[in-house]
Scaffold this active site. Sequence first.
Site, PDB file in Angstrom:
ATOM      1  N   CYS A 213       0.789  -1.235   0.000  1.00 53.92           N
ATOM      2  CA  CYS A 213       0.000   0.000   0.000  1.00 53.92           C
ATOM      3  C   CYS A 213       0.820   1.284   0.000  1.00 53.92           C
ATOM      4  O   CYS A 213       0.735   2.062  -0.943  1.00 53.92           O
ATOM      5  CB  CYS A 213      -0.952  -0.003   1.190  1.00 53.92           C
ATOM      6  SG  CYS A 213      -2.248  -1.223   0.987  1.00 53.92           S
TER       7      CYS A 213
HETATM    8  P1  NAD Z   1      -4.586  -8.733  -3.787  1.00 57.40           P
HETATM    9  O1  NAD Z   1      -3.746  -8.697  -4.993  1.00 57.40           O
HETATM   10  O2  NAD Z   1      -4.143  -9.495  -2.588  1.00 57.40           O
HETATM   11  O3  NAD Z   1      -6.042  -9.244  -4.151  1.00 57.40           O
HETATM   12  C1  NAD Z   1      -6.749  -8.895  -5.307  1.00 57.40           C
HETATM   13  C2  NAD Z   1      -7.510 -10.133  -5.779  1.00 57.40           C
HETATM   14  O4  NAD Z   1      -8.390  -9.769  -6.840  1.00 57.40           O
HETATM   15  C3  NAD Z   1      -6.595 -11.219  -6.343  1.00 57.40           C
HETATM   16  O5  NAD Z   1      -6.838 -12.423  -5.638  1.00 57.40           O
HETATM   17  C4  NAD Z   1      -6.989 -11.325  -7.814  1.00 57.40           C
HETATM   18  O6  NAD Z   1      -6.881 -12.642  -8.327  1.00 57.40           O
HETATM   19  C5  NAD Z   1      -8.425 -10.848  -7.769  1.00 57.40           C
HETATM   20  N1  NAD Z   1      -8.941 -10.304  -9.045  1.00 57.40           N
HETATM   21  C6  NAD Z   1      -8.281  -9.557  -9.955  1.00 57.40           C
HETATM   22  N2  NAD Z   1      -9.108  -9.236 -10.969  1.00 57.40           N
HETATM   23  C7  NAD Z   1     -10.312  -9.766 -10.681  1.00 57.40           C
HETATM   24  C8  NAD Z   1     -11.569  -9.762 -11.332  1.00 57.40           C
HETATM   25  N3  NAD Z   1     -11.755  -9.104 -12.478  1.00 57.40           N
HETATM   26  N4  NAD Z   1     -12.602 -10.418 -10.743  1.00 57.40           N
HETATM   27  C9  NAD Z   1     -12.436 -11.084  -9.579  1.00 57.40           C
HETATM   28  N5  NAD Z   1     -11.257 -11.130  -8.918  1.00 57.40           N
HETATM   29  C10 NAD Z   1     -10.219 -10.474  -9.463  1.00 57.40           C
HETATM   30  O7  NAD Z   1      -4.807  -7.193  -3.402  1.00 57.40           O
HETATM   31  P2  NAD Z   1      -5.156  -6.601  -1.942  1.00 57.40           P
HETATM   32  O8  NAD Z   1      -3.908  -6.442  -1.154  1.00 57.40           O
HETATM   33  O9  NAD Z   1      -6.300  -7.340  -1.371  1.00 57.40           O
HETATM   34  O10 NAD Z   1      -5.622  -5.132  -2.348  1.00 57.40           O
HETATM   35  C11 NAD Z   1      -6.846  -4.886  -2.977  1.00 57.40           C
HETATM   36  C12 NAD Z   1      -7.122  -3.407  -2.933  1.00 57.40           C
HETATM   37  O11 NAD Z   1      -7.263  -2.964  -1.573  1.00 57.40           O
HETATM   38  C13 NAD Z   1      -6.003  -2.533  -3.521  1.00 57.40           C
HETATM   39  O12 NAD Z   1      -6.558  -1.415  -4.140  1.00 57.40           O
HETATM   40  C14 NAD Z   1      -5.218  -2.115  -2.293  1.00 57.40           C
HETATM   41  O13 NAD Z   1      -4.529  -0.900  -2.499  1.00 57.40           O
HETATM   42  C15 NAD Z   1      -6.321  -1.928  -1.278  1.00 57.40           C
HETATM   43  N6  NAD Z   1      -5.901  -2.081   0.127  1.00 57.40           N
HETATM   44  C16 NAD Z   1      -5.038  -3.059   0.466  1.00 57.40           C
HETATM   45  C17 NAD Z   1      -4.677  -3.204   1.799  1.00 57.40           C
HETATM   46  C18 NAD Z   1      -3.688  -4.254   2.214  1.00 57.40           C
HETATM   47  O14 NAD Z   1      -3.189  -4.162   3.332  1.00 57.40           O
HETATM   48  N7  NAD Z   1      -3.401  -5.245   1.382  1.00 57.40           N
HETATM   49  C19 NAD Z   1      -5.222  -2.361   2.775  1.00 57.40           C
HETATM   50  C20 NAD Z   1      -6.152  -1.397   2.388  1.00 57.40           C
HETATM   51  C21 NAD Z   1      -6.472  -1.272   1.043  1.00 57.40           C
END
Ligand code: NAD
Length: 421
Positions: free
Chosen positions: A261
């Site tokens: 992030c």
């Molecule tokens: P991640 O990469 O762990 O998870 C995203 C998931 O979405 C993956 O499993 C991927 O296969 C899936 N995906 C991609 N395209 C897709 C589609 N079209 N349909 C269905 N599934 C699909 O990412 P994350 O860490 O969970 O982050 C997600 C969002 O949340 C980002 O914008 C991130 O900035 C935000 N965020 C993350 C955190 C954190 O600590 N990881 C905290 C707050 C916000």
Amino acid sequence: MKIAVIGGGYVGLVTAACFAHLGHEVSIVEVDAGKVRAINAGEPPIYEEGLEELLTAHAGKTLVAGTEYGPVADADLSFICVGTPPAGDGSADLSYITAACRSIGEALRGRTKTHTVVVKSTVPPGTTENLVVPTVGVASGRNDLGFAMNPEFLREGRAVDDFLHPDRIVIGSADPAAGNSVAAVYRGIDAPAVRTGTTAAEMIKYASNALLATKISYTNEIGNLCKRLGIDVYEVMQGVGLDKRVSPHFLNAGAGFGGSCFPKDVAALIHLAEKQGEDPVLLQSVMEVNRRQPLRMVGILKERVGDLNGKKIAVLGLAFKDGTDDIRESRAVPVIEALLEGGAAVAAYDPLAVPNMRRVFPQIEYCARAAEALAGADACLLMTEWPEFSRLDGEFDLMKSRVVIEGRRVLSCDGKEGICW
Ligand code: NAD
């Protein structure tokens, strides 16, 4: 309520499991069939404290995962939790958001049930209004859908607890009904709600992360100076942090921030500012301090052991922080790169993150225990604040020479040197 969570990664899976815990009926839509199988089997594909228990309680009952968007049609709300990784120019890559919006729209086409599409992913201000609303609108052929933006503030490693006990819940929506339906999902969680428009909600997330990143880089810069002056930066920041205007959090000096992030969100904010004709010098400096900070570990190491060529260096800690197996933007990555560049042989240990780091550096040695990595090492660099490292002591006697440099203040043994203390 019936909820579809799009994306079963860190945020999506934790969100889905916690919504099931709050009594909702949740479907995860995840394109990765392997993750879907694991979730349905009650086995979290990521490590988060408390997550396995939630999956055991709800998977296959009120929490079901699949690769198809069908469940969106029957849901009251869908929460978009797909990734927004950095594009080459630092901007947020919104292609996963666009794809998810198209699929949500197609699933809702021809349906009449009230539905609110909620963006939980971190997206630049204006994305919900200018990308999500029109993309879902065109794909669904509907103009009666609600839209909201509900940024997520959970910290990896403490994600379940953070989700269930947040400092605040930010809900941005253009129309109050959409915002109310999001607020209803969180019933049972005791936290103040901040109701805004969608662009302000999007900006709150970026502004929060950028401020936290700034606190870290600021503390590290003060720490670097303190080390030269022989002052303990931890004593200094304790004195600073007790001021209520500052707060004691995110004032731990060390090797810098990583994770999925802060680096990408600050980069996206810089890109956004520059596109608007601003010159975001403060944010650029935050990133530059963070780029240089881990390399100070290697600088200190060279001062202590000289030429790295042929030396065995133990690296303890690979995850970007403790409590997680996530190595994205881990400060261990540039350190290992620099060690390899210098011709060192790296022996690495981490309680959870070895399989992930093996994909990045297949050429280094991975050890099952810290002691194994330390045996015969010319020096040790500690990169992650795993609590188990605080108990290490006699293990350092296994080293060829006891040169121990810590990038996180966690060791209690004698003779260690801190990166900026
Ligand atoms: P991640 O990469 O762990 O998870 C995203 C998931 O979405 C993956 O499993 C991927 O296969 C899936 N995906 C991609 N395209 C897709 C589609 N079209 N349909 C269905 N599934 C699909 O990412 P994350 O860490 O969970 O982050 C997600 C969002 O949340 C980002 O914008 C991130 O900035 C935000 N965020 C993350 C955190 C954190 O600590 N990881 C905290 C707050 C916000």
